[in-house]
Scaffold this active site. Structure first.
Site, PDB file in Angstrom:
ATOM      1  N   LYS A 170      19.989  63.068  49.388  1.00  0.00           N
ATOM      2  CA  LYS A 170      19.248  64.359  49.945  1.00  0.00           C
ATOM      3  C   LYS A 170      18.279  62.880  49.442  1.00  0.00           C
ATOM      4  O   LYS A 170      17.503  62.456  49.145  1.00  0.00           O
ATOM      5  CB  LYS A 170      19.488  64.788  47.989  1.00  0.00           C
ATOM      6  CG  LYS A 170      17.809  65.141  48.816  1.00  0.00           C
ATOM      7  CD  LYS A 170      17.063  66.444  47.396  1.00  0.00           C
ATOM      8  CE  LYS A 170      16.113  65.689  47.013  1.00  0.00           C
ATOM      9  NZ  LYS A 170      14.833  65.360  47.831  1.00  0.00           N
ATOM     10  N   GLU A 245      16.841  53.220  39.554  1.00  0.00           N
ATOM     11  CA  GLU A 245      16.132  52.259  41.002  1.00  0.00           C
ATOM     12  C   GLU A 245      14.366  53.309  39.901  1.00  0.00           C
ATOM     13  O   GLU A 245      14.047  53.752  41.074  1.00  0.00           O
ATOM     14  CB  GLU A 245      16.477  51.937  42.153  1.00  0.00           C
ATOM     15  CG  GLU A 245      17.440  51.684  41.802  1.00  0.00           C
ATOM     16  CD  GLU A 245      17.389  50.207  41.043  1.00  0.00           C
ATOM     17  OE1 GLU A 245      16.496  49.130  40.765  1.00  0.00           O
ATOM     18  OE2 GLU A 245      19.019  49.620  41.239  1.00  0.00           O
ATOM     19  N   CYS A 279       8.168  49.018  44.855  1.00  0.00           N
ATOM     20  CA  CYS A 279       7.987  49.858  43.399  1.00  0.00           C
ATOM     21  C   CYS A 279       7.820  48.391  42.517  1.00  0.00           C
ATOM     22  O   CYS A 279       7.758  47.959  41.661  1.00  0.00           O
ATOM     23  CB  CYS A 279       9.708  49.915  43.396  1.00  0.00           C
ATOM     24  SG  CYS A 279      10.571  49.538  44.041  1.00  0.00           S
ATOM     25  N   GLU A 378       1.518  52.526  37.208  1.00  0.00           N
ATOM     26  CA  GLU A 378       1.928  51.958  38.738  1.00  0.00           C
ATOM     27  C   GLU A 378       0.823  53.257  39.068  1.00  0.00           C
ATOM     28  O   GLU A 378       1.070  54.381  39.083  1.00  0.00           O
ATOM     29  CB  GLU A 378       3.699  52.838  39.202  1.00  0.00           C
ATOM     30  CG  GLU A 378       3.807  52.486  40.029  1.00  0.00           C
ATOM     31  CD  GLU A 378       5.985  52.636  40.766  1.00  0.00           C
ATOM     32  OE1 GLU A 378       5.488  53.691  40.006  1.00  0.00           O
ATOM     33  OE2 GLU A 378       6.147  51.954  41.007  1.00  0.00           O
TER      34      GLU A 378
HETATM   35  P1  NAD Z   1       9.726  60.783  42.731  1.00  0.00           P
HETATM   36  O1  NAD Z   1      11.139  60.483  41.823  1.00  0.00           O
HETATM   37  O2  NAD Z   1       8.875  62.166  43.016  1.00  0.00           O
HETATM   38  O3  NAD Z   1      10.668  61.166  44.113  1.00  0.00           O
HETATM   39  C1  NAD Z   1      12.767  60.787  44.163  1.00  0.00           C
HETATM   40  C2  NAD Z   1      13.116  61.785  44.756  1.00  0.00           C
HETATM   41  O4  NAD Z   1      13.597  62.507  43.684  1.00  0.00           O
HETATM   42  C3  NAD Z   1      13.042  62.619  46.028  1.00  0.00           C
HETATM   43  O5  NAD Z   1      13.870  62.720  47.092  1.00  0.00           O
HETATM   44  C4  NAD Z   1      12.805  63.650  45.411  1.00  0.00           C
HETATM   45  O6  NAD Z   1      13.124  64.957  45.789  1.00  0.00           O
HETATM   46  C5  NAD Z   1      13.841  63.996  44.270  1.00  0.00           C
HETATM   47  N1  NAD Z   1      13.170  64.590  43.174  1.00  0.00           N
HETATM   48  C6  NAD Z   1      11.759  65.337  43.070  1.00  0.00           C
HETATM   49  N2  NAD Z   1      12.346  65.970  41.480  1.00  0.00           N
HETATM   50  C7  NAD Z   1      13.473  65.821  41.055  1.00  0.00           C
HETATM   51  C8  NAD Z   1      14.210  66.092  40.361  1.00  0.00           C
HETATM   52  N3  NAD Z   1      13.789  67.110  39.265  1.00  0.00           N
HETATM   53  N4  NAD Z   1      15.601  66.174  39.843  1.00  0.00           N
HETATM   54  C9  NAD Z   1      16.564  65.337  40.895  1.00  0.00           C
HETATM   55  N5  NAD Z   1      15.470  64.664  42.398  1.00  0.00           N
HETATM   56  C10 NAD Z   1      14.230  65.410  41.901  1.00  0.00           C
HETATM   57  O7  NAD Z   1       9.594  59.590  43.668  1.00  0.00           O
HETATM   58  P2  NAD Z   1       8.901  59.264  44.903  1.00  0.00           P
HETATM   59  O8  NAD Z   1       7.044  59.902  44.784  1.00  0.00           O
HETATM   60  O9  NAD Z   1       9.523  60.240  46.253  1.00  0.00           O
HETATM   61  O10 NAD Z   1       8.829  57.602  44.896  1.00  0.00           O
HETATM   62  C11 NAD Z   1       8.315  56.792  44.488  1.00  0.00           C
HETATM   63  C12 NAD Z   1       8.536  56.460  43.219  1.00  0.00           C
HETATM   64  O11 NAD Z   1       9.971  55.839  43.697  1.00  0.00           O
HETATM   65  C13 NAD Z   1       7.564  55.015  42.342  1.00  0.00           C
HETATM   66  O12 NAD Z   1       7.608  55.631  40.974  1.00  0.00           O
HETATM   67  C14 NAD Z   1       8.222  53.867  42.683  1.00  0.00           C
HETATM   68  O13 NAD Z   1       8.414  53.239  41.828  1.00  0.00           O
HETATM   69  C15 NAD Z   1       9.939  54.425  42.711  1.00  0.00           C
HETATM   70  N6  NAD Z   1      10.512  53.221  43.685  1.00  0.00           N
HETATM   71  C16 NAD Z   1      11.511  52.702  42.546  1.00  0.00           C
HETATM   72  C17 NAD Z   1      12.198  52.010  43.382  1.00  0.00           C
HETATM   73  C18 NAD Z   1      13.277  50.448  43.087  1.00  0.00           C
HETATM   74  O14 NAD Z   1      13.985  50.378  44.124  1.00  0.00           O
HETATM   75  N7  NAD Z   1      13.234  50.225  41.893  1.00  0.00           N
HETATM   76  C19 NAD Z   1      12.350  52.126  44.750  1.00  0.00           C
HETATM   77  C20 NAD Z   1      11.725  52.488  45.972  1.00  0.00           C
HETATM   78  C21 NAD Z   1      10.624  53.110  44.957  1.00  0.00           C
END
Ligand code: NAD
Length: 475
Positions: A170, A245, A279, A378
């Site tokens: 997804k 992650e 991130c 963050e």
């Molecule tokens: P997010 O957590 O809002 O969304 C990530 C994914 O999760 C999306 O596909 C979203 O649709 C899905 N999602 C949202 N609600 C959900 C739920 N209740 N259950 C399951 N899935 C759900 O994050 P974002 O805004 O897309 O990305 C930014 C964040 O990602 C930042 O905090 C960043 O640090 C983190 N990030 C971490 C890494 C890493 O490798 N550690 C890499 C990139 C981004």
């Protein structure tokens, strides 16, 4: 208009069972790029069934078969280079050069690395008293964020294929198109039907559905800590394995023998690459008190060398933030910072001449206290914080005084001190000076930055279960 309303399930592109759609916005123009389907639970069930049906044969595929699939995917990926680059610039707002040098390159790197890692990988080992066997963890749900549309998807997909684990991906609904190109590439690579599935949709329906689905064995998630927490709670009900992650607030420790210009460049590239939406970005810069004046002057002088603007224009280093929501979040942190610290450059609002598009001003705060909000939370934008230290132990203590532990950066010369600092930072990945990225180096976090590791052989291990067989007859 790019309306791509189908999901990829069981080896074909099929209509969604629902009629709801999600708009995808170009962050540089604020215009609608197109629409994708907002998948339903029924769509997800179809994809899970396809993956379950694929499991018996896919999990028993040979190493050679998996290597051939991965090589074909890498070739297909290279063949669609221009399209992938253009797509990521449109959906994420990454400058064309960043789409190529960072995003395109990283996605490809994971497929190539998986081939290399597999070549040396042992799925069975005689350990004297028993035989150790590594086999597919089962049907795996992959949930990815928007900030690295091909990197996050490719590392998970490549590792899953290498392990023989069928997946349901997804992708983030803000940046789905690069992932859909990837699905087309995988379709042509000849994987067994159902081994790879893609269902678009919201986190609340498809993401939530993946983490609670009784027929999914493992969830590999990249995204925010708050969603990671929900996923763990959901997964607990079916005792699903999870890999998370999550976010970071990584330190850059500048040693007293560091070149000031190198240190300032490192600090800036951490917040300007991908508009700070990284991130593992180093967003707390610890500098010796004695270097404060020279460092502040250098970082302000160098800031204009990172041009902010239209991601399709030549010479642009930094594009817009991904969305209006992200822009609002970054603005609220800059407002907080203006109350907590000294504004050295940037501030609230949009850069001059960039009123359309979600552009933010690159912002540098100094006189920052490590316990302030801007140093602990963050921000995920082009914002950095300068924190001074009197001695190295103080710098290390402050660097580790965070709930996160994803990455750390060391800038300096003395080998012994550099080694000591690298070993003292509590984080999953450390970069010293301008070291190059090794795709076999595990990526993942300590503390609230996550659980598990991606990339290379450690990434493959996440998609495997371990079995010890006692009394195995010799073949
Ligand atoms: P997010 O957590 O809002 O969304 C990530 C994914 O999760 C999306 O596909 C979203 O649709 C899905 N999602 C949202 N609600 C959900 C739920 N209740 N259950 C399951 N899935 C759900 O994050 P974002 O805004 O897309 O990305 C930014 C964040 O990602 C930042 O905090 C960043 O640090 C983190 N990030 C971490 C890494 C890493 O490798 N550690 C890499 C990139 C981004």
């Amino acid at each position: 208009m790019r309306n791509q309303l189908k999901h990829y399930i069981n080896g074909e592109w099929i209509e969604s069972t629902g009629s709801e759609t999600i708009e995808v916005i170009n962050p540089a123009t604020e215009e609608v790029l197109g629409k994708i389907s907002s998948g339903t639970e029924e769509d997800l069930d179809k994809a899970v069934k396809a993956a379950r049906d694929a499991f018996p044969s896919f999990s028993r595929s040979t190493k050679e078969e998996r290597i051939q699939w991965l090589k074909k995917i890498a070739e297909g990926y290279e063949a669609r280079k221009e399209e992938l680059i253009e797509t990521m610039t449109d959906e994420l707002g990454a400058p064309l050069s960043v789409s190529e040098e960072v995003h395109y390159h990283m996605g490809l790197g994971h497929f190539k690395q998986a081939v290399e890692s597999l070549e040396d990988f042992s799925f069975s080992e005689d350990r004297g008293g028993h035989t150790l066997i590594k086999e597919s963890v089962g049907v795996s749900g992959l949930i990815t964020p928007w900030n690295f549309p091909t990197n996050q998807t490719s590392t998970k997909i490549a590792s899953a294929i290498a392990a023989g684990s069928p997946v349901i991906l997804k992708p983030a609904s803000k940046t789905p198109y690069a992932a859909m190109i990837l699905a087309e590439i995988i379709d042509e690579a000849g994987l067994p039907k159902g081994a790879f599935n893609l269902v678009n949709g919201t986190g609340s329906v498809i993401g939530n559905g993946i983490s609670s689905h009784p027929d999914i064995d493992f969830v590999s998630f990249t995204g925010s800590g708050s969603v990671g927490e929900k996923i763990m709670k959901n997964a607990a009900e079916t005792i699903k394995k999870v890999a998370l992650e999550l976010g970071g607030k990584s330190p850059v420790i500048v040693l007293d023998d560091a070149d000031v210009e190198e240190a300032a460049k490192t600090a800036l590239s951490n917040i300007m690459t991908n508009t700070g939406q990284v991130c593992s970005a180093g967003t707390r810069v610890f500098i010796p008190q004695s270097m404060k004046d020279s460092f502040e002057k250098k970082i302000v002088d160098l800031l204009p060398t990172f041009l902010v603007g239209d991601p399709r224009k030549e010479g642009i280093a930094t594009g817009p933030l991904v969305s209006k929501d992200q822009w609002d979040t970054v603005q609220s942190y800059i407002e907080k910072g203006e109350k907590e610290a000294t504004l050295l450059a940037g501030g609230t609002g949009k850069p001059e001449g960039l009123e359309t598009g979600y552009y933010a001003k690159p912002t540098i705060f100094t006189d920052v206290s490590n316990d302030s909000v801007i140093a602990q939370e963050e921000i995920f934008g082009p914002v950095t914080t300068i924190i001074t230290y009197e001695n190295l132990e103080e710098a290390i203590d402050m660097a580790n005084d965070t709930v996160y532990g994803l990455a750390g950066y060391v800038v300096g010369k003395d080998p012994e001190t550099v080694r000591y600092v690298a070993s003292s930072i509590k984080a999953g990945r450390i970069k010293i000076n301008d070291a190059k990225t090794d795709f076999n180096g595990p990526f993942g976090g300590y503390k609230q930055s996550g659980i598990g590791r991606e990339w290379g052989d450690f990434g493959i291990e996440e998609f495997l279960e371990i079995k010890s067989v006692h009394g195995m007859p010799s073949s």
